[in-house]
Design a protein around this motif. Sequence first.
Motif, short mmCIF file in Angstrom:
data_model
loop_
_atom_site.label_atom_id
_atom_site.label_comp_id
_atom_site.label_asym_id
_atom_site.label_seq_id
_atom_site.Cartn_x
_atom_site.Cartn_y
_atom_site.Cartn_z
N GLY A 233 16.88 6.60 -12.74
CA GLY A 233 16.07 7.77 -12.39
C GLY A 233 16.69 8.57 -11.28
N TYR A 234 15.91 9.48 -10.70
CA TYR A 234 16.39 10.33 -9.62
C TYR A 234 15.22 10.75 -8.74
N VAL A 235 15.52 10.97 -7.48
CA VAL A 235 14.52 11.49 -6.55
C VAL A 235 14.53 13.00 -6.58
N TYR A 236 15.74 13.57 -6.59
CA TYR A 236 15.88 15.02 -6.64
C TYR A 236 17.14 15.38 -7.42
N ASP A 237 17.00 16.29 -8.38
CA ASP A 237 18.12 16.77 -9.17
C ASP A 237 18.44 18.19 -8.73
N PRO A 238 19.55 18.40 -8.00
CA PRO A 238 19.86 19.75 -7.51
C PRO A 238 20.15 20.76 -8.62
N LYS A 239 20.50 20.26 -9.82
CA LYS A 239 20.78 21.18 -10.92
C LYS A 239 19.50 21.80 -11.47
N THR A 240 18.49 20.95 -11.67
CA THR A 240 17.22 21.45 -12.18
C THR A 240 16.26 21.84 -11.06
N PRO A 396 22.35 10.84 -1.95
CA PRO A 396 21.88 11.94 -2.79
C PRO A 396 21.88 13.28 -2.07
N ALA A 397 21.73 14.32 -2.84
CA ALA A 397 21.66 15.67 -2.26
C ALA A 397 20.36 15.84 -1.48
N ALA A 398 20.45 16.59 -0.38
CA ALA A 398 19.27 16.86 0.43
C ALA A 398 18.37 17.87 -0.28
N LEU A 399 17.07 17.74 -0.08
CA LEU A 399 16.13 18.70 -0.65
C LEU A 399 16.10 19.96 0.20
N PRO A 400 15.96 21.12 -0.42
CA PRO A 400 15.96 22.36 0.34
C PRO A 400 14.63 22.63 1.05
N GLY A 401 14.72 23.48 2.07
CA GLY A 401 13.52 23.95 2.74
C GLY A 401 12.65 22.83 3.28
N SER A 402 11.35 23.01 3.15
CA SER A 402 10.40 22.02 3.64
C SER A 402 10.12 20.93 2.62
N ALA A 403 10.82 20.96 1.48
CA ALA A 403 10.56 19.97 0.42
C ALA A 403 10.87 18.55 0.88
N GLY A 404 11.85 18.41 1.79
CA GLY A 404 12.17 17.09 2.30
C GLY A 404 11.01 16.48 3.07
#
Length: 444
Positions: A233-240, A396-404
């Motif tokens: 699975g994945y926590v965050y997919d930067p592509k989608t 993994p890639a960091a989430l953008p903005g306040s999403a983290g």
Amino acid sequence: MRTMAGRRRGRPLVAVAGVSALLALISACGGSSSGGGGGGSVEGSKITLSVQAGLVPQFQKYVAAYEKAYPKRKVTVGSLPDDATQYVQQLVTERLGNKLPDVLMNVDYAANPLADGNVTLDIADRLEKGTDGLKGSSFLPQFVGQYRPVSHPEQITGLPVSADSTTLFYNKAVFEKAGVTEYPKATWTWDDLYRVGAEIEQKTGGKYAGLTAPLGTGDQPAVYNPVIHAMGGYVYDPKTKKSGIGQPEAIKAWEMLLKAYGTASPKYSANVAGQPKFEQGQSAMAFSVRAAVPNIKQSLKDDWDAQTMPKLNGKPTVGGGSYGLSISKSSHNQDAAWAFLAWFYSQDGGMKVAQATGQVVPPTQEGVDHGTWRQLPAPPQNEAAFAQDAKDAYLPAALPGSAGTVLSDSVIKAVQQVELQHRSVADAFGDAEKAVNQALQSAK
């Protein structure tokens, strides 16, 4: 366990709400976006370097060693706030006032917004050329990858200070008190970890925790990210630009991680202070990082050692993160700033000083395999565990903005709903996924 650089110093190492808005202010305002450039003499130069307050004493030692090696060069160490939000705000203020230091501390959670806000300089070309012996190819790629902006992945706007990756620590004395002779092995799976942890918990009547809870009070991204990844699975997919923490593969991972509470670990508690502490001899096993070693050696008098993280589906489940150093885009002497970085990351320069602290695993292939940190007095005896986990770390890639921040809050809420309100894992994390995806939509 709050694992990475910020966590181990009491700072919230999560994406900070409002970071994107603050850094967008920089781009929107006037002033030079590219800064002073590479002009200026290296010999006889004077540069400034700012790190968070907790790191100032250590960096003063680095600077003293640098100035001893190069007496004609001077570096002034400044302080940034330890609090994550204040740290970003100060950099924003300094950027707007054109008062940024020449070299600044960067952090994995802030690397993207700092790059997008014209705070940090792209050093990819210099690293490609190997200027002054500092080559990008010598670094562990996943750690450097944390400083590749999502908007411009060809750029590199910082370099990690240490290959900060999760490792399994174990207390031999607690094993002996429980009458358990099966110490962790490199071949261990999560089933082995839980089986032995539950045995220690049971045989000591709960006097000692078999395992400090992998999720702590709920939010340990350095633990759950690689586990979810190993489950497919994945926590965050930067592509989608979507989160998958409520998808079937992730649900299996959450179920396995939550299984520790009440079996290998004590029952869930939201009270951090009440959780068993490995460094105080209260648990047989715990996940931690190399940076914690000096504190553990000072606090724990029992015989203890380290082992690689357990495997899942045949895959390593090593997490990690980092803080790093960047050159500011507005520096008026980028050549002198670069010269400091070249010295800092050399095995005979700053890395030699850093390794002597016992906290740092150099983030380079050479440093991991042959660094002087591997020759420090035990414990731990098994230094190879840190080296292997550094190589296996999944970042993994960091989430953008306040999403983290939303991710962190949503995961904690979901864990509490499952453990305290007996809600199903699928429902709790399904709602958590919706909340994170809403935040990601707003961040676009």
